[in-house]
Design a protein around this motif. Structure first.
Motif, mmCIF file in Angstrom:
data_model
loop_
_atom_site.group_PDB
_atom_site.id
_atom_site.type_symbol
_atom_site.label_atom_id
_atom_site.label_comp_id
_atom_site.label_asym_id
_atom_site.label_seq_id
_atom_site.Cartn_x
_atom_site.Cartn_y
_atom_site.Cartn_z
ATOM 1 N N ALA A 171 5.689 4.878 78.442
ATOM 2 C CA ALA A 171 5.646 5.430 80.028
ATOM 3 C C ALA A 171 3.733 6.058 80.053
ATOM 4 O O ALA A 171 4.116 5.450 81.257
ATOM 5 N N SER A 172 3.757 6.200 78.929
ATOM 6 C CA SER A 172 1.739 6.586 79.376
ATOM 7 C C SER A 172 0.953 5.528 79.365
ATOM 8 O O SER A 172 -0.249 5.712 80.428
ATOM 9 N N PHE A 173 1.996 4.437 78.795
ATOM 10 C CA PHE A 173 0.838 3.461 79.094
ATOM 11 C C PHE A 173 1.090 2.767 80.826
ATOM 12 O O PHE A 173 -0.489 1.688 81.255
ATOM 13 N N VAL A 174 2.180 2.201 81.084
ATOM 14 C CA VAL A 174 2.237 1.688 82.047
ATOM 15 C C VAL A 174 2.917 2.704 83.132
ATOM 16 O O VAL A 174 4.472 1.521 83.512
ATOM 17 N N PRO A 175 2.879 3.436 83.870
ATOM 18 C CA PRO A 175 3.061 4.557 84.769
ATOM 19 C C PRO A 175 3.102 3.110 86.457
ATOM 20 O O PRO A 175 4.317 3.689 87.078
ATOM 21 N N ASN A 176 2.473 2.543 86.077
ATOM 22 C CA ASN A 176 2.287 1.943 87.381
ATOM 23 C C ASN A 176 3.537 0.444 87.608
ATOM 24 O O ASN A 176 3.569 0.348 88.874
ATOM 25 N N LEU A 177 4.226 0.319 86.208
ATOM 26 C CA LEU A 177 4.973 -0.903 86.189
ATOM 27 C C LEU A 177 6.306 -0.387 86.629
ATOM 28 O O LEU A 177 7.195 -1.617 87.267
ATOM 29 N N VAL A 178 6.850 0.719 86.756
ATOM 30 C CA VAL A 178 7.967 0.996 86.754
ATOM 31 C C VAL A 178 7.923 1.849 88.303
ATOM 32 O O VAL A 178 7.248 2.772 88.150
ATOM 33 N N THR A 179 8.553 1.678 89.514
ATOM 34 C CA THR A 179 8.793 2.374 90.538
ATOM 35 C C THR A 179 10.203 3.002 90.688
ATOM 36 O O THR A 179 10.640 2.995 89.786
ATOM 37 N N GLN A 180 9.766 4.191 91.171
ATOM 38 C CA GLN A 180 11.007 5.347 90.675
ATOM 39 C C GLN A 180 12.936 4.037 91.016
ATOM 40 O O GLN A 180 13.657 5.161 90.183
ATOM 41 N N HIS A 181 12.893 3.882 91.939
ATOM 42 C CA HIS A 181 14.112 2.850 91.961
ATOM 43 C C HIS A 181 14.369 2.542 91.276
ATOM 44 O O HIS A 181 15.813 2.227 90.061
ATOM 45 N N LEU A 182 13.739 1.157 90.040
ATOM 46 C CA LEU A 182 13.453 0.673 89.133
ATOM 47 C C LEU A 182 14.311 2.213 88.069
ATOM 48 O O LEU A 182 15.221 1.295 86.612
ATOM 49 N N LEU A 183 12.931 3.106 87.790
ATOM 50 C CA LEU A 183 13.336 3.955 87.343
ATOM 51 C C LEU A 183 15.104 4.683 86.859
ATOM 52 O O LEU A 183 15.669 5.138 85.891
#
Length: 234
Positions: A171-183
């Motif tokens: 999560a600390s390295f790729v925050p931009n790859l995970v959208t809120q919907h996907l999360l």
């Protein structure tokens, strides 16, 4: 520090387990009743998590694929052998108790929204409040579990640290790859799949059925993969 919450959680489990090892004067009938009570609570937690799924088919496919892969790898047998090996080093009198305690506590501590959300919050915002709360709960549970299931509970601190630590680092390295919907979808389907495993675990502990829970553990990973796969092709 990204891993602080996960480290505190693992330390709480170790501390609680060590404390539980000193509680030796509990009568067997009381231990049996406590074990049955914990089993019922695990089933309730499992039902609560299972209801969080938004797509039942994802849970069905995850459990099916996970069971096939887990049976092929024979994870349950390997966990039993690992437990017996560790047990031989500690000269345990109860054959298989370490593996049972390890699998039961690992599932209970790793499966659920708090483990995922807490680790994500640690990685994204360096906020460890969720994992601190979870640490208190896990520490208390580890005291009870260790006094009934044995030292195997202590070793569950390792997969808890690895599991939550990996999520936090990711999560600390790729925050931009995970959208809120996907999360939200990932949390819902992993919780739903894990909830089914917890229900099976509770029924196993009550002696009502005998399911190889260890061989179904890959289902959690498949839930993650399927959700990401669906999201990618939308």
């Amino acid at each position: 520090m990204v891993l602080l919450g996960s480290i505190v959680n693992a330390a709480a489990i170790i501390f609680g387990s060590l404390l539980g090892l000193f509680i030796k004067r509990i009568p067997d009938r009381m231990k049996n009743l406590v074990t049955q009570s914990i089993s019922l609570v695990i089933i309730v937690i499992g039902f609560t998590l299972a209801m969080k799924t938004n797509q039942v088919l994802i849970v069905v496919f995850s459990l099916s694929l996970g069971a096939v892969v887990g049976e092929w790898l024979d994870i349950e047998s390997k966990l039993d052998k690992l437990g017996l090996f560790i047990e031989s080093k500690f000269h345990s009198k109860s054959e298989g108790s370490i593996s049972k305690g390890f699998v039961t506590s690992t599932l209970l501590f790793c499966v659920g929204a708090m483990a995922i959300l807490g680790a994500l919050d640690s990685g994204l915002r360096h906020n460890h409040e969720i994992l601190y709360t979870k640490s208190m709960m896990d520490g208390f549970l580890s005291i009870i579990l260790t006094s009934t299931l044995g030292i195997g509970v202590l070793f569950s601190a390792v997969p808890v640290l690895i599991y939550q630590g990996f999520i936090a680092i990711f999560a600390s390295f790729v925050p931009n790859l995970v959208t809120q919907h996907l999360l939200s979808s990932i949390i819902a389907e992993i919780s739903g799949t894990g909830g089914i495993l917890l229900i099976a675990l509770g029924l196993n502990s009550l002696g009502l059925i005998k399911i190889k829970i260890g061989n179904m553990l890959p289902s959690i990973l498949f839930a993650l993969i399927i959700v990401c796969f669906i999201q990618f092709f939308k």
